[in-house]
Design a protein around this motif. Structure first.
Motif, PDB file in Angstrom:
ATOM      1  N   PHE A   1      -4.441   0.749  -0.788  1.00  0.00           N
ATOM      2  CA  PHE A   1      -3.818  -0.467  -1.283  1.00  0.00           C
ATOM      3  C   PHE A   1      -3.494  -0.334  -2.769  1.00  0.00           C
ATOM      4  O   PHE A   1      -4.204   0.342  -3.511  1.00  0.00           O
ATOM      5  N   GLU A   2      -2.421  -0.980  -3.181  1.00  0.00           N
ATOM      6  CA  GLU A   2      -2.006  -0.965  -4.581  1.00  0.00           C
ATOM      7  C   GLU A   2      -3.140  -1.501  -5.462  1.00  0.00           C
ATOM      8  O   GLU A   2      -3.706  -2.556  -5.197  1.00  0.00           O
ATOM      9  N   GLY A   3      -3.482  -0.740  -6.501  1.00  0.00           N
ATOM     10  CA  GLY A   3      -4.540  -1.153  -7.415  1.00  0.00           C
ATOM     11  C   GLY A   3      -5.933  -0.783  -6.970  1.00  0.00           C
ATOM     12  O   GLY A   3      -6.912  -1.098  -7.649  1.00  0.00           O
ATOM     13  N   GLU A   4      -6.055  -0.114  -5.799  1.00  0.00           N
ATOM     14  CA  GLU A   4      -7.357   0.308  -5.296  1.00  0.00           C
ATOM     15  C   GLU A   4      -7.415   1.823  -5.176  1.00  0.00           C
ATOM     16  O   GLU A   4      -6.400   2.514  -5.269  1.00  0.00           O
ATOM     17  N   LYS A   5      -8.617   2.365  -4.953  1.00  0.00           N
ATOM     18  CA  LYS A   5      -8.795   3.806  -4.857  1.00  0.00           C
ATOM     19  C   LYS A   5      -9.270   4.252  -3.472  1.00  0.00           C
ATOM     20  O   LYS A   5      -9.043   5.390  -3.075  1.00  0.00           O
TER      21      LYS A   5
ATOM     22  N   ALA B   1       0.839  -1.195   0.000  1.00  0.00           N
ATOM     23  CA  ALA B   1       0.000   0.000   0.000  1.00  0.00           C
ATOM     24  C   ALA B   1       0.874   1.245   0.000  1.00  0.00           C
ATOM     25  O   ALA B   1       2.088   1.175   0.212  1.00  0.00           O
ATOM     26  N   GLU B   2       0.251   2.388  -0.215  1.00  0.00           N
ATOM     27  CA  GLU B   2       0.950   3.677  -0.183  1.00  0.00           C
ATOM     28  C   GLU B   2       0.332   4.550   0.898  1.00  0.00           C
ATOM     29  O   GLU B   2      -0.889   4.666   0.994  1.00  0.00           O
ATOM     30  N   VAL B   3       1.181   5.168   1.726  1.00  0.00           N
ATOM     31  CA  VAL B   3       0.702   6.050   2.791  1.00  0.00           C
ATOM     32  C   VAL B   3       0.098   7.304   2.157  1.00  0.00           C
ATOM     33  O   VAL B   3       0.749   7.985   1.369  1.00  0.00           O
ATOM     34  N   SER B   4      -1.148   7.607   2.508  1.00  0.00           N
ATOM     35  CA  SER B   4      -1.815   8.780   1.941  1.00  0.00           C
ATOM     36  C   SER B   4      -1.871   9.960   2.911  1.00  0.00           C
ATOM     37  O   SER B   4      -1.848  11.115   2.506  1.00  0.00           O
TER      38      SER B   4
END
Length: 222
Positions: free
Chosen positions: A86-90, A72-75
């Protein structure tokens, strides 16, 4: 102006009794499971990366983390809450880094601080193991997080603005606070009540039963 400090928690209790005489509390909880991971050594993610426990000081917006071994990427970072996609999700998700530390992992060979900088933890004030007491928390500021742990059958008043409130392992505790700039977190609590008289951005509740969260200003009318 702020309410009279003395016995304010008792006044709130009386107000609650008058406003909600027959209410039966339903269990309140966040996600059903925290996914506790008993492994303490490095592990492997679903994409093959070696992982170690994440540290708050090494996290930053845009950095890569693994939640239950999923990339995942920290937002956003707003202690103690960490938000990610999460990678590939919005859709954005979040959990408390304070209570769910074990689910956050990073690459074993990467502790870089990506662009955006890191977020410092605020000051902390601890209130622990109160039992059958009325306690007023003083000497705190908007930079403090108040940590309430292991208290029973007590009332706690926080009339100064603070950064956040974290409750854990408490039973039959009433917390009355004026305002917080971040979140009020409740973890593994039973029969507790939290009364916000002014402002709170977020209430985050996990693994708690028969707890109430109320917002209002009955003490500010006079």
């Amino acid at each position: 102006g702020k309410p009279t400090r003395k016995k304010a928690a008792v006044e709130v209790s009386r107000w609650l009794a008058m406003e909600q005489p027959n209410e039966t509390s339903k269990p309140v909880s966040g996600d059903a499971k925290t996914g506790t991971d008993k492994k303490t050594s490095a592990m492997e993610s679903k994409d093959g990366a070696d992982l170690i426990q994440a540290k708050w000081e090494n996290l930053s917006v845009g950095s890569t983390v693994y939640i239950r071994e999923k990339k995942a990427e920290v937002s956003r970072l707003d202690w103690p809450l960490m938000y990610w996609v999460f990678e590939g999700e919005k859709s954005e998700k979040h959990r408390s880094f304070l209570f769910d530390t074990e689910i956050f992992k990073v690459g074993a060979t990467k502790e870089s601080k990506d662009s955006g900088g890191t977020v410092e933890e605020p000051l902390s004030t601890r209130i622990e193991d109160l039992e059958n007491e009325e306690y007023e928390c003083e000497g705190v500021t908007s930079k403090h997080t108040v940590e309430i742990k292991g208290c029973k059958n007590s009332s706690i008043e926080i009339f100064d603005e603070v950064y956040g409130i974290n409750m854990s392992d408490c039973k039959d505790v009433l917390v009355v606070f004026h305002s917080i700039t971040s979140s009020c977190d409740m973890h593994n609590c039973v029969g507790c009540q939290v009364f916000c008289m002014a402002d709170c951005c977020l209430f985050d509740i996990h693994k708690s039963d028969k707890c109430k969260v109320m917002i209002g200003n009955p003490l500010l009318k006079n």
